[in-house]
Motif scaffolding. Sequence first.
Motif, PDB file in Angstrom:
ATOM      1  N   THR A 104      -0.447  19.580  20.903  1.00  0.00           N
ATOM      2  CA  THR A 104       0.251  18.488  21.113  1.00  0.00           C
ATOM      3  C   THR A 104      -0.472  18.655  22.960  1.00  0.00           C
ATOM      4  O   THR A 104       0.551  20.040  23.747  1.00  0.00           O
ATOM      5  CB  THR A 104       1.073  18.049  21.120  1.00  0.00           C
ATOM      6  N   ILE A 134      -4.808  16.191  12.458  1.00  0.00           N
ATOM      7  CA  ILE A 134      -3.988  15.567  12.989  1.00  0.00           C
ATOM      8  C   ILE A 134      -2.287  15.866  11.293  1.00  0.00           C
ATOM      9  O   ILE A 134      -2.860  15.692  10.449  1.00  0.00           O
ATOM     10  CB  ILE A 134      -3.794  14.518  13.162  1.00  0.00           C
ATOM     11  N   SER A 135      -1.576  16.200  12.179  1.00  0.00           N
ATOM     12  CA  SER A 135       0.094  17.298  11.290  1.00  0.00           C
ATOM     13  C   SER A 135       0.253  15.885  10.500  1.00  0.00           C
ATOM     14  O   SER A 135      -0.056  14.511  10.955  1.00  0.00           O
ATOM     15  CB  SER A 135       0.395  17.855  11.861  1.00  0.00           C
ATOM     16  N   ILE A 176      -4.006  14.147  21.337  1.00  0.00           N
ATOM     17  CA  ILE A 176      -3.705  14.929  19.802  1.00  0.00           C
ATOM     18  C   ILE A 176      -5.036  14.785  19.032  1.00  0.00           C
ATOM     19  O   ILE A 176      -5.589  13.262  19.496  1.00  0.00           O
ATOM     20  CB  ILE A 176      -2.527  13.708  19.111  1.00  0.00           C
ATOM     21  N   SER A 221       2.237  20.758  15.092  1.00  0.00           N
ATOM     22  CA  SER A 221       1.485  20.595  14.360  1.00  0.00           C
ATOM     23  C   SER A 221       0.512  21.620  14.736  1.00  0.00           C
ATOM     24  O   SER A 221       0.870  22.783  15.635  1.00  0.00           O
ATOM     25  CB  SER A 221       1.014  19.533  15.487  1.00  0.00           C
ATOM     26  N   GLN A 222      -0.756  22.109  13.807  1.00  0.00           N
ATOM     27  CA  GLN A 222      -1.886  22.780  13.676  1.00  0.00           C
ATOM     28  C   GLN A 222      -2.495  22.924  14.610  1.00  0.00           C
ATOM     29  O   GLN A 222      -3.082  23.771  15.089  1.00  0.00           O
ATOM     30  CB  GLN A 222      -2.455  22.662  12.685  1.00  0.00           C
ATOM     31  N   ASP A 245       5.704  18.278  20.439  1.00  0.00           N
ATOM     32  CA  ASP A 245       5.080  19.200  19.463  1.00  0.00           C
ATOM     33  C   ASP A 245       5.964  19.408  18.419  1.00  0.00           C
ATOM     34  O   ASP A 245       7.414  20.059  18.336  1.00  0.00           O
ATOM     35  CB  ASP A 245       3.952  20.354  19.673  1.00  0.00           C
ATOM     36  N   HIS A 260       3.118  14.778  13.628  1.00  0.00           N
ATOM     37  CA  HIS A 260       2.357  15.467  14.543  1.00  0.00           C
ATOM     38  C   HIS A 260       3.551  16.234  15.939  1.00  0.00           C
ATOM     39  O   HIS A 260       3.730  17.033  15.671  1.00  0.00           O
ATOM     40  CB  HIS A 260       1.014  14.911  15.238  1.00  0.00           C
ATOM     41  N   CYS A 261       3.782  15.113  16.557  1.00  0.00           N
ATOM     42  CA  CYS A 261       4.623  14.610  17.948  1.00  0.00           C
ATOM     43  C   CYS A 261       5.559  13.729  17.481  1.00  0.00           C
ATOM     44  O   CYS A 261       5.696  12.370  16.868  1.00  0.00           O
ATOM     45  CB  CYS A 261       4.027  14.678  19.100  1.00  0.00           C
ATOM     46  N   GLY A 268       1.470  10.744  13.819  1.00  0.00           N
ATOM     47  CA  GLY A 268       0.948  11.803  13.336  1.00  0.00           C
ATOM     48  C   GLY A 268      -0.078  10.942  11.873  1.00  0.00           C
ATOM     49  O   GLY A 268      -0.252   9.605  12.065  1.00  0.00           O
TER      50      GLY A 268
END
Length: 176
Positions: free
Chosen positions: A142, A117-118, A163, A138-139, A135, A121-122, A103
Amino acid sequence: MESTPEMIFYIVLIVLVLILIILILTVLVYVLLRKYYTIQKIDQCDAEDIFFVPNDDSFHIPGNIQRKTRNFNSAELQKHPSAYIFLNNKKKININTDEFFVGFSKSNNLTINEPGISQTHCKIKSTGDEFYIFDLISQTGTFLNGKKVLRTRELNDWDEIRIGNTLLVFRKIQYI
């Protein structure tokens, strides 16, 4: 039974209240789904925007949550990782913890500073000889081999993880 104007008024009022409740619930569901499943256009990521964070047995995550690797094999994993990823076909990164986070937060094992990217993220989770990707809501999502990860998926050798605009190629080390 006679219908009086007062009775009709209450029936209409009840129907209007029910319609209002249904409308509010519909808007709420729409907002929640849109928040978690929106895909945005993302600018190209530069190599300078990627930072690597050294692994240790525990690290701080915002919100006072502690994530820890398993202590009984952390040292062994760091010496002899059983998997790694290639970042944009340039850098090799060992997966040397049981839970490998990706992330934009610097508390992740792999930090990618790219729009979309959050924060976390993952993650890639190791369970012995098998690896799984999650995942973390995440917005932008993934993607595993071109398909969006909607639930936990097992990783296989040469799987491609996307990503944003970052491509990760998963490699599993086979010890004979």
